[in-house]
Motif scaffolding. Structure first.
Motif, mmCIF file in Angstrom:
data_model
loop_
_atom_site.group_PDB
_atom_site.id
_atom_site.type_symbol
_atom_site.label_atom_id
_atom_site.label_comp_id
_atom_site.label_asym_id
_atom_site.label_seq_id
_atom_site.Cartn_x
_atom_site.Cartn_y
_atom_site.Cartn_z
ATOM 1 N N ALA A 4 0.872 -1.195 0.000
ATOM 2 C CA ALA A 4 0.000 0.000 0.000
ATOM 3 C C ALA A 4 0.901 1.235 0.000
ATOM 4 N N VAL A 5 0.773 2.075 -1.006
ATOM 5 C CA VAL A 5 1.682 3.217 -1.195
ATOM 6 C C VAL A 5 0.876 4.518 -1.129
ATOM 7 N N ASP A 6 1.356 5.462 -0.401
ATOM 8 C CA ASP A 6 0.732 6.782 -0.343
ATOM 9 C C ASP A 6 1.833 7.831 -0.218
ATOM 10 N N THR A 7 1.515 9.098 -0.503
ATOM 11 C CA THR A 7 2.508 10.177 -0.498
ATOM 12 C C THR A 7 2.066 11.266 0.469
ATOM 13 N N ALA A 8 2.937 11.629 1.348
ATOM 14 C CA ALA A 8 2.654 12.721 2.299
ATOM 15 C C ALA A 8 3.058 14.051 1.680
ATOM 16 N N LYS A 9 2.161 14.992 1.665
ATOM 17 C CA LYS A 9 2.431 16.301 1.051
ATOM 18 C C LYS A 9 2.461 17.390 2.112
#
Length: 527
Positions: free
Chosen positions: A522-527
């Motif tokens: 599961a991949v997500d990006t913190a902005k």
């Protein structure tokens, strides 16, 4: 006058003699008649006496016969009376027995009548109960139908849909349970079996510290100079033709410097031809008659080497009762190679390993060594007889009186028949260990690539497999699966199925480890 007187005297003498003889004869005749009359009278007297005695004997016999007849009649009458009395007694006894049986039958008949009445009453009761049960069953069926209808209305599903949903849940549950049972079973078995197996195999390998059995079969013969090639060929090729006819081996003479090549499928025949050619080159005299002479000597020498090699191998393993033909065939393996591995050395190694592992398991070493030594004996004649070498070797051993368990171990060491004894498994394991030793066998690049492709093909054929990698020279197979299609439980079952299919469809040295890898990210990006 004197003559007349003499004649007269002779006549008178003759008459006197005649009368004397006649009188004497008459006297003898009378005497004979008198003797005949006396003998006749005596005979008549004896005949009379005999007749009198015969009449007396006849009278006595008649009297005795009458007496015996009377006694026999009396005895017969007594026996008849006794038999009649016995018959009457037996008849009376049978009448009593019949009377007793009749009484028993009457009693049984009365008892059966009572039981019949009781059964009739019970049958009426059962019929009454059956009617009540039928009514209750009908009521229950109506209630069940009403309940099912109400449940379908509440759940919003038909009975078929609910059945399918239940079956699906049960199937998923069974797959998870199957995987769990399989994993637990494998762990439990491996915990016990792997440790013992490693100890036995490692002990066998350590104690069998033999040299590598790999070697390259030499089919070329070195010659001192290229000038000898012409002498070997001979005038119009007669020497080379004679050599090929006598030895049965093809002699190839090309542009290779100082080398000629021998070609034959029979390793013993090729070795005989090599010895023949080397002796001819050393002797220097190369012609048809000399070729035949040298071939006979070389054949005797090679046959002796074959026999000595077989005897030495059997002696080294402590086997002293092999059939002479088996010893000869075993020695022929000295000139046979398999993937560059000398088959006789390989057979000795397998026998040693079998004996060590049998000893570790508490078994008798002698049959294990015997089966290991003879397991590849079919390779000595597989170019002459059609069929797998294991089956050929088993038939050969059976023909020369080997025990059934030895024959079965030979036949089963490549699974041509199902192994069903510990001895069969020992021979299989020892054969795999000897073949898998580093450097023991050479494998062509083409066969190596085909084996790797086959491994990947088997794994890719299963549903849910994304990609596969054959590693460690084909001894390990990594299988990547799609995580949304294959669960953790199904991954365990998939690894087991792929390993089983590889065992059934492929031949390979050693073992192939199958690793199924399931990865979710599961991949997500913190902005």
């Amino acid at each position: 006058m004197t003559v007349l007187v003499a004649i007269a005297c002779l006549a008178v003498g003759a008459l006197v003699c005649y009368f004397a003889v006649t009188r004497q004869s008459s006297t003898k005749v009378q005497e004979a008649r008198r003797q005949v009359d006396d003998a006749k009278a005596e005979a008549e007297k004896q005949l009379g006496d005999a007749r009198t005695q015969a009449e007396k004997i006849t009278a006595d016999a008649k009297s005795a016969a009458e007496s015996a007849k009377r006694e026999a009649l009396i005895e017969a009458k007594e026996k008849i009376m006794q038999m009649r009395q016995a018959s009457l007694n037996e008849e009376e006894q049978r009448k009593n027995e019949i009377h007793t049986l009749e009484n028993r039958l009457v009693q049984r008949e009365e008892s059966l009548d009572k039981r019949n009445d009781s059964l009739d009453r019970r049958e009426h009761q059962l019929q009454s109960y059956q009617g009540q049960l039928d009514r209750r069953k009908s009521d229950l069926d109506k209630m069940e139908e009403k309940t099912t209808t109400e449940l379908e209305r509440i759940a919003g599903l038909s009975s078929d849909e609910a059945h399918d949903e239940l079956i699906g849940k049960i199937r998923q549950q069974s797959v998870r349970e199957e995987a769990q049972i399989l994993r637990e079973s494998e762990q439990r078995v491996r915990a016990k079996a792997d440790k013992t197996a490693r100890e036995i195999v490692s002990t066998a390998i350590q104690r069998c510290a033999a040299d590598q059995a790999g070697e390259i079969t030499v089919t070329s013969v070195h010659i001192p100079s290229d000038d000898l090639k012409g002498r070997i060929i001979g005038r119009e090729g007669r020497n080379i033709r004679t050599f090929e006819q006598v030895t049965g081996v093809s002699l190839v003479i090309d542009d290779t410097p100082e080398t000629v090549v021998l070609s034959s499928f029979d390793p013993v025949r090729r070795e005989t031809a090599r010895v023949t050619l080397e002796n001819l080159i050393a002797d220097g005299r190369i012609h048809p008659a000399r070729i035949e002479d040298m071939y006979k000597k070389a054949e005797t020498l090679v046959n002796e080497r074959v026999r000595e090699a077989g005897e030495q191998a059997a002696f080294d393993m402590g086997i002293h009762d092999l059939h002479p033909e088996l010893i000869k065939t075993l020695g022929a393996l000295r000139y046979r190679t398999s993937y560059g591995q000398n088959v006789l050395s390989h057979s000795v190694q397998v026998a040693t390993l079998c004996g060590i592992m049998a000893s570790e398991l508490g078994m008798d070493e002698a049959p294990a060594k015997r089966a290991g030594l003879l397991h590849d004996i079919g390779k000595a004649i597989d170019h002459e007889v059609e069929g797998p070498h294991a089956v050929i070797g088993a038939d050969l051993a059976r023909r020369y009186g080997e025990k059934p368990e030895i024959v079965h171990a030979i036949e089963a060491h490549h699974a041509d028949v199902e192994p069903d004894t510990v001895l069969d498994v020992l021979v299989q394991a020892a054969d795999a260990i000897s073949a898998a030793r580093p450097g023991a066998r050479r494998e062509s690049a083409e066969n190596y690539i085909k084996r790797l492709e086959k491994l990947e093909e088997i794994a890719n054929a299963h549903e849910g497999v994304e990609r596969t990698y054959a590693m460690q020279a084909g001894r390990e197979l990594h299988v990547m699966v799609e995580p949304e299609k294959i669960s953790d439980a199904q991954a365990t079952v998939l690894a087991h199925d792929i390993a089983k299919q590889i065992e059934d469809e492929m031949e390979y040295p050693g073992q192939v480890r199958v690793v199924v890898i399931r990865e979710s990210r599961a991949v997500d990006t913190a902005k």
